[in-house]
Design a protein around this motif. Structure first.
Motif, PDB file in Angstrom:
ATOM      1  N   THR A   1       5.998  -4.122  -7.457  1.00 32.55           N
ATOM      2  CA  THR A   1       5.189  -5.326  -7.289  1.00 32.55           C
ATOM      3  C   THR A   1       5.836  -6.518  -7.979  1.00 32.55           C
ATOM      4  O   THR A   1       5.881  -7.627  -7.422  1.00 32.55           O
ATOM      5  CB  THR A   1       3.775  -5.093  -7.841  1.00 32.55           C
ATOM      6  OG1 THR A   1       3.166  -4.000  -7.136  1.00 32.55           O
ATOM      7  CG2 THR A   1       2.912  -6.334  -7.677  1.00 32.55           C
TER       8      THR A   1
ATOM      9  N   LEU B   1      -2.315  -6.048  -3.637  1.00 32.06           N
ATOM     10  CA  LEU B   1      -2.287  -4.592  -3.674  1.00 32.06           C
ATOM     11  C   LEU B   1      -3.410  -4.021  -2.816  1.00 32.06           C
ATOM     12  O   LEU B   1      -4.503  -4.591  -2.732  1.00 32.06           O
ATOM     13  CB  LEU B   1      -2.383  -4.088  -5.098  1.00 32.06           C
ATOM     14  CG  LEU B   1      -1.227  -4.480  -6.021  1.00 32.06           C
ATOM     15  CD1 LEU B   1      -1.343  -3.793  -7.379  1.00 32.06           C
ATOM     16  CD2 LEU B   1       0.122  -4.152  -5.397  1.00 32.06           C
TER      17      LEU B   1
ATOM     18  N   THR C   1      -5.349  -0.240  -1.836  1.00 31.96           N
ATOM     19  CA  THR C   1      -5.480   1.194  -2.083  1.00 31.96           C
ATOM     20  C   THR C   1      -5.281   1.951  -0.771  1.00 31.96           C
ATOM     21  O   THR C   1      -5.423   1.397   0.316  1.00 31.96           O
ATOM     22  CB  THR C   1      -6.842   1.540  -2.701  1.00 31.96           C
ATOM     23  OG1 THR C   1      -7.892   1.175  -1.806  1.00 31.96           O
ATOM     24  CG2 THR C   1      -7.035   0.815  -4.036  1.00 31.96           C
TER      25      THR C   1
ATOM     26  N   GLN D   1       0.828  -1.204   0.000  1.00 29.24           N
ATOM     27  CA  GLN D   1       0.000   0.000   0.000  1.00 29.24           C
ATOM     28  C   GLN D   1       0.867   1.261   0.000  1.00 29.24           C
ATOM     29  O   GLN D   1       1.549   1.552   0.985  1.00 29.24           O
ATOM     30  CB  GLN D   1      -0.934   0.047   1.213  1.00 29.24           C
ATOM     31  CG  GLN D   1      -1.876   1.252   1.180  1.00 29.24           C
ATOM     32  CD  GLN D   1      -2.089   1.900   2.524  1.00 29.24           C
ATOM     33  OE1 GLN D   1      -2.853   1.395   3.335  1.00 29.24           O
ATOM     34  NE2 GLN D   1      -1.406   3.025   2.774  1.00 29.24           N
TER      35      GLN D   1
ATOM     36  N   ALA E   1      -3.303  -3.851 -10.377  1.00 29.53           N
ATOM     37  CA  ALA E   1      -3.729  -5.174  -9.901  1.00 29.53           C
ATOM     38  C   ALA E   1      -4.434  -5.939 -11.017  1.00 29.53           C
ATOM     39  O   ALA E   1      -4.190  -7.136 -11.210  1.00 29.53           O
ATOM     40  CB  ALA E   1      -4.658  -5.013  -8.695  1.00 29.53           C
TER      41      ALA E   1
ATOM     42  N   VAL F   1      -6.787  -7.119  -5.139  1.00 24.03           N
ATOM     43  CA  VAL F   1      -6.657  -5.738  -4.671  1.00 24.03           C
ATOM     44  C   VAL F   1      -7.685  -5.511  -3.575  1.00 24.03           C
ATOM     45  O   VAL F   1      -8.832  -5.956  -3.667  1.00 24.03           O
ATOM     46  CB  VAL F   1      -6.843  -4.722  -5.823  1.00 24.03           C
ATOM     47  CG1 VAL F   1      -8.192  -4.858  -6.486  1.00 24.03           C
ATOM     48  CG2 VAL F   1      -6.610  -3.294  -5.327  1.00 24.03           C
TER      49      VAL F   1
ATOM     50  N   THR G   1      -3.711   1.955  -8.581  1.00 28.10           N
ATOM     51  CA  THR G   1      -3.440   0.705  -7.853  1.00 28.10           C
ATOM     52  C   THR G   1      -4.376  -0.398  -8.328  1.00 28.10           C
ATOM     53  O   THR G   1      -3.952  -1.534  -8.577  1.00 28.10           O
ATOM     54  CB  THR G   1      -3.601   0.926  -6.335  1.00 28.10           C
ATOM     55  OG1 THR G   1      -2.683   1.949  -5.902  1.00 28.10           O
ATOM     56  CG2 THR G   1      -3.336  -0.358  -5.560  1.00 28.10           C
ATOM     57  N   VAL G   2      -5.646  -0.053  -8.483  1.00 29.92           N
ATOM     58  CA  VAL G   2      -6.631  -1.020  -8.970  1.00 29.92           C
ATOM     59  C   VAL G   2      -6.276  -1.464 -10.392  1.00 29.92           C
ATOM     60  O   VAL G   2      -6.350  -2.658 -10.725  1.00 29.92           O
ATOM     61  CB  VAL G   2      -8.046  -0.422  -8.924  1.00 29.92           C
ATOM     62  CG1 VAL G   2      -9.058  -1.361  -9.594  1.00 29.92           C
ATOM     63  CG2 VAL G   2      -8.459  -0.132  -7.485  1.00 29.92           C
TER      64      VAL G   2
END
Length: 232
Positions: free
Chosen positions: A107, A119, A121, A85, A148, A155, A144-145
């Motif tokens: 990652t 992952l 958020t 995160q 993933a 996520v 981030t989404v």
């Protein structure tokens, strides 16, 4: 003797198979100012739950910390997961496209080291305009989404969960999670109660989104119900 040896081998095998979790991120994940400690308290049957988050770090600067080397070592253990995160500090120094590229690179390094990435958020900030919760982390959490999805990884939508809960809760009650409560100049970091509540939120999302770890999450239906209802 044979029976004792068989039992010992079985115990060793079961111990080796137990999953481990590393929590990686910035200050909002750390044990002393974030949700990491509360999350690990909601787990059971893990070989380890180790917090490798570092205050003030980004997707780039975290890699220069000793915790990065610890990650490389810990990820050699079989069946180890790593929650990742970032965003709070990245948002201050890089645009969303750069953040996405850096997050994907980090990652992949964690995955190459042997861990299974998860992952997460960003934790929301508890800042309000009048009675409305404000947000500037959304574009970074959206990336981030997206990363993933691109990497086919789970996520955890912590920002959305956090914002929904805090908006329901309202500003006066939300301030009780502040690290410096009741002074309330810090609406980003968490005190012990905040770690418990938001660690629970992460634990519930792990149970929902990471089937392999469902059995390692301790249920707390009372606290989960409070979060769903927007109460303390």
């Amino acid at each position: 003797m044979f029976s004792s040896l068989a039992v010992s081998l079985l115990v060793a095998t079961l111990a080796a198979a137990a999953p481990g979790i590393l929590t990686i991120g910035d200050s909002t994940v750390t044990d002393d100012a974030g949700w990491g400690k509360g999350f690990c308290a909601d787990t059971t049957g893990l070989a380890r739950c180790i917090n490798l988050a570092v205050s003030g770090t980004t997707t780039v600067s975290w890699q220069s910390q000793p915790q990065y080397s610890s990650m490389l070592t810990e990820c050699k253990n079989a069946n180890t997961y790593a929650t990742i995160q970032f965003g709070h500090n990245d948002q201050k120094v890089m645009d969303t496209a750069t953040f996405a590229s850096n997050l994907e690179s980090l990652t992949n390094k964690i995955k190459t080291a042997g861990c299974s990435p998860i992952l997460v958020t960003s934790l929301c900030r508890r800042t309000f305009s009048g009675s409305t919760l404000t947000d500037i982390l959304g574009p970074y959490s959206n990336q981030t989404v997206a990363i993933a999805k691109k990497l086919d990884l789970p996520v955890l939508p912590l920002l959305a969960d956090c914002m929904t809960y805090i908006q329901k809760l309202g500003k006066p009650n939300a301030m009780q999670f502040n690290l410096d409560y009741p002074n309330n100049t810090d609406t980003t970091h968490l005190n012990a109660m905040g770690s418990r509540y938001f660690g629970r939120m992460v634990a519930d999302e792990v149970k929902k989104n990471v089937p392999a770890l469902t059995g390692n999450i301790v249920a707390d239906p009372v606290l989960s119900a409070k979060i769903a209802a927007g109460t303390l």
